[in-house]
Design an enzyme around this catalytic site. Structure first.
Site, PDB file in Angstrom:
ATOM      1  N   ARG A  54       0.495  -0.953  -0.232  1.00 35.46           N
ATOM      2  CA  ARG A  54       0.029   0.167   0.216  1.00 35.46           C
ATOM      3  C   ARG A  54       0.725   0.939  -0.251  1.00 35.46           C
ATOM      4  NH1 ARG A  54      -1.167   2.340   4.747  1.00 35.46           N
ATOM      5  NH2 ARG A  54      -1.945   0.506   5.976  1.00 35.46           N
ATOM      6  N   HIS A  86      -2.876   4.579   5.101  1.00 36.91           N
ATOM      7  CA  HIS A  86      -4.417   2.691   4.771  1.00 36.91           C
ATOM      8  C   HIS A  86      -5.543   3.813   4.343  1.00 36.91           C
ATOM      9  CE1 HIS A  86      -7.653   0.289   6.821  1.00 36.91           C
ATOM     10  NE2 HIS A  86      -7.363   0.603   7.030  1.00 36.91           N
ATOM     11  N   TYR A 128       3.946   5.365  11.498  1.00 36.51           N
ATOM     12  CA  TYR A 128       4.261   3.988  11.384  1.00 36.51           C
ATOM     13  C   TYR A 128       4.987   3.960  10.504  1.00 36.51           C
ATOM     14  CZ  TYR A 128       0.323   3.459   8.768  1.00 36.51           C
ATOM     15  OH  TYR A 128      -0.590   3.307   7.838  1.00 36.51           O
TER      16      TYR A 128
HETATM   17  C1  LIG Z   1     -13.585  -7.310  12.262  1.00 38.92           C
HETATM   18  C2  LIG Z   1     -13.263  -5.682  12.493  1.00 38.92           C
HETATM   19  N1  LIG Z   1     -11.976  -5.406  13.439  1.00 38.92           N
HETATM   20  C3  LIG Z   1     -11.223  -4.196  13.131  1.00 38.92           C
HETATM   21  C4  LIG Z   1     -11.963  -2.964  12.361  1.00 38.92           C
HETATM   22  C5  LIG Z   1     -10.717  -2.244  11.848  1.00 38.92           C
HETATM   23  N2  LIG Z   1     -10.164  -1.912  10.996  1.00 38.92           N
HETATM   24  C6  LIG Z   1     -10.367  -1.061   9.443  1.00 38.92           C
HETATM   25  S1  LIG Z   1      -9.538  -2.028   8.736  1.00 38.92           S
HETATM   26  C7  LIG Z   1      -8.239  -2.481   9.406  1.00 38.92           C
HETATM   27  C8  LIG Z   1      -6.838  -3.252   9.345  1.00 38.92           C
HETATM   28  C9  LIG Z   1      -7.479  -3.878   8.400  1.00 38.92           C
HETATM   29  O1  LIG Z   1      -6.141  -4.643   6.807  1.00 38.92           O
HETATM   30  P1  LIG Z   1      -5.869  -5.779   6.230  1.00 38.92           P
HETATM   31  O2  LIG Z   1      -6.809  -7.055   6.253  1.00 38.92           O
HETATM   32  O3  LIG Z   1      -4.215  -6.239   6.080  1.00 38.92           O
HETATM   33  O4  LIG Z   1      -6.711  -5.162   5.274  1.00 38.92           O
HETATM   34  P2  LIG Z   1      -5.653  -3.668   3.801  1.00 38.92           P
HETATM   35  O5  LIG Z   1      -6.463  -2.737   4.330  1.00 38.92           O
HETATM   36  O6  LIG Z   1      -4.597  -3.494   4.594  1.00 38.92           O
HETATM   37  O7  LIG Z   1      -6.063  -3.603   2.397  1.00 38.92           O
HETATM   38  C10 LIG Z   1      -8.585  -2.946  10.596  1.00 38.92           C
HETATM   39  C11 LIG Z   1      -7.902  -3.269  12.115  1.00 38.92           C
HETATM   40  C12 LIG Z   1     -12.424  -3.617  11.367  1.00 38.92           C
HETATM   41  N3  LIG Z   1     -13.350  -2.719   9.952  1.00 38.92           N
HETATM   42  N4  LIG Z   1     -13.589  -4.657  11.495  1.00 38.92           N
END
Ligand SMILES: Cc1ncc(C[n+]2csc(CCOP(=O)(O)OP(=O)(O)O)c2C)c(N)n1
Ligand SMILES: [Mg+2]
Length: 365
Positions: free
Chosen positions: A257, A261, A270
């Site tokens: 990425r 985020h 970070y």
């Molecule tokens: C069940 C749940 N826990 C926490 C969150 C908060 N949250 C939103 S995005 C994220 C990170 C997800 O990372 P990844 O699966 O690697 O996807 P990326 O954003 O990197 O595409 C988190 C923890 C959420 N949306 N749903």
């Protein structure tokens, strides 16, 4: 052994960073010049849209936005292997995948602009709404794939998620069920190496994500996610296996990425600047593909500029048209909860509608 990206092996790559491709594989996969151009157009269009949307958010014209910049090859390579009757079950980072499957830009804008109906894909499209609950879409995708198996529809379900999703229970339950029931599903994990501010090594102790497939008795594949050709190959093979009734595959597409985020995040807090610069300046999937296309005589600098202008005009026109629309009334919030209207919600909707009209009357009095 390490490949040209300096990462652990068993990562399939067809196009190296110098823009040299494995010609034999291209032939075998029947990737012709038209398909190569199509891949590039979707990647570049995605990049133009992403840049525009980030700007729109900064100007307060749309809500929070999650950039997918850097992940275009993984999305385009995989999505182009799917048929219209196949199902796409996305997270929130797969705008390019959804648009390849037919979602138009206006629909995506509706979502970003907070229209209540904006996360409802058109009825005739085999596309699920954007899922923000991490991994929540995985058991749903397995259910869809199981249903299509029972109905003998011959369709495959492609389920997209990030590296962070692999730490959720839903991931493990979904994969186990899919494998036991041998459902036609392809799990496509975009390992962009970060789950917001959590790096991969802090959220799992296994060396790769693809190796988790072994525990569930399914095929696991690790692919260079910044190589559109390799992503096309491994997804095509997984889709074919699923269609033949040979069950699911877990694909780990190693990518990055490039931005934050979402617009609510700031990666400088970070991540090391050198790490980001490495991926942006030396490992960009679009730049790599451009090198290859130029060598092949399929692309010039002028051609790139013309395409960028063409996509920018297209995006501008959609935004201009869209911004003429008035925002949806707040009582529409009740319309997209259940398939059929629920009497209690209908009552609440009427109450809200009447109170808004009352406020307007008082305001005009
Ligand atoms: C069940 C749940 N826990 C926490 C969150 C908060 N949250 C939103 S995005 C994220 C990170 C997800 O990372 P990844 O699966 O690697 O996807 P990326 O954003 O990197 O595409 C988190 C923890 C959420 N949306 N749903
Ligand atoms: Mg991630």
């Amino acid at each position: 052994m390490r490949n040209t990206l300096g990462m652990k092996t068993n990562m399939i790559q067809l196009l190296n960073e110098k823009g040299e491709a494995d010609e034999a594989s291209l032939k075998e996969l029947k990737i012709d010049n038209d398909l190569l151009k199509k891949m590039y157009h979707f990647m570049l269009r995605g990049k133009v849209i992403d840049k525009k949307f980030l700007n729109l958010q900064r100007q307060g014209r749309i809500g929070t936005y999650g950039s997918y910049r850097g992940q275009e090859a993984a999305q385009v390579g995989s999505a182009l292997t799917l048929e219209k009757h196949d199902w796409i079950v996305p997270s929130y980072r797969e705008a390019v995948v959804s648009m390849i499957h037919g979602l138009d830009l206006k629909n995506f804008l509706m979502y970003l602009k907070g229209h209540f109906g904006g996360n409802r894909p058109p009825q005739n499209m085999n596309l699920m709404p954007i899922q923000v609950i991490i991994a929540g879409q995985i058991p749903q995708a397995v259910g869809i794939a199981w249903a299509s198996k029972l109905k003998a529809e011959n369709s495959v379900t492609a389920c997209y998620f990030g590296d962070g999703a692999t730490s959720q229970g839903d991931f493990h339950e979904g994969l186990n069920f899919a494998s036991v029931m041998k459902v036609p599903v392809v799990f496509f994990c975009q390992n962009n190496q970060w789950a917001i501010s959590v790096p991969l090594e802090k959220q799992m102790a296994s060396e790769t994500i693809s190796q988790k497939a072994v525990a569930y008795g399914m095929t696991g594949v690790r692919v260079d996610g910044n190589d559109v050709l390799a992503c096309y190959k491994v997804t095509k093979e997984a889709v074919e296996r699923a269609r033949r009734g040979e069950g699911p595959t877990l694909i780990e597409a190693v990518t990055y990425r490039q931005g934050s985020h979402t617009t609510a995040d700031d990666w400088t807090k970070y991540r090391k600047r050198e790490e980001v610069e490495l991926w942006v300046n030396q490992r960009d999937p679009i730049a790599r593909f451009e090198k290859f296309l130029k060598k092949r005589g399929l692309l010039t600098d002028q051609g790139i500029q013309e395409l960028i202008s063409q996509f920018e005009e297209e995006v501008e026109a959609v935004i201009e048209e869209f911004e003429k629309l008035s925002p949806p009334p707040s009582y529409e919030v009740f319309d997209y909860v259940y398939d059929q209207p629920h009497p209690e919600l209908q009552k609440q909707k009427e109450e809200l509608k009447n109170s808004i009209q009352g406020i307007r009357r008082d305001h005009h009095a």
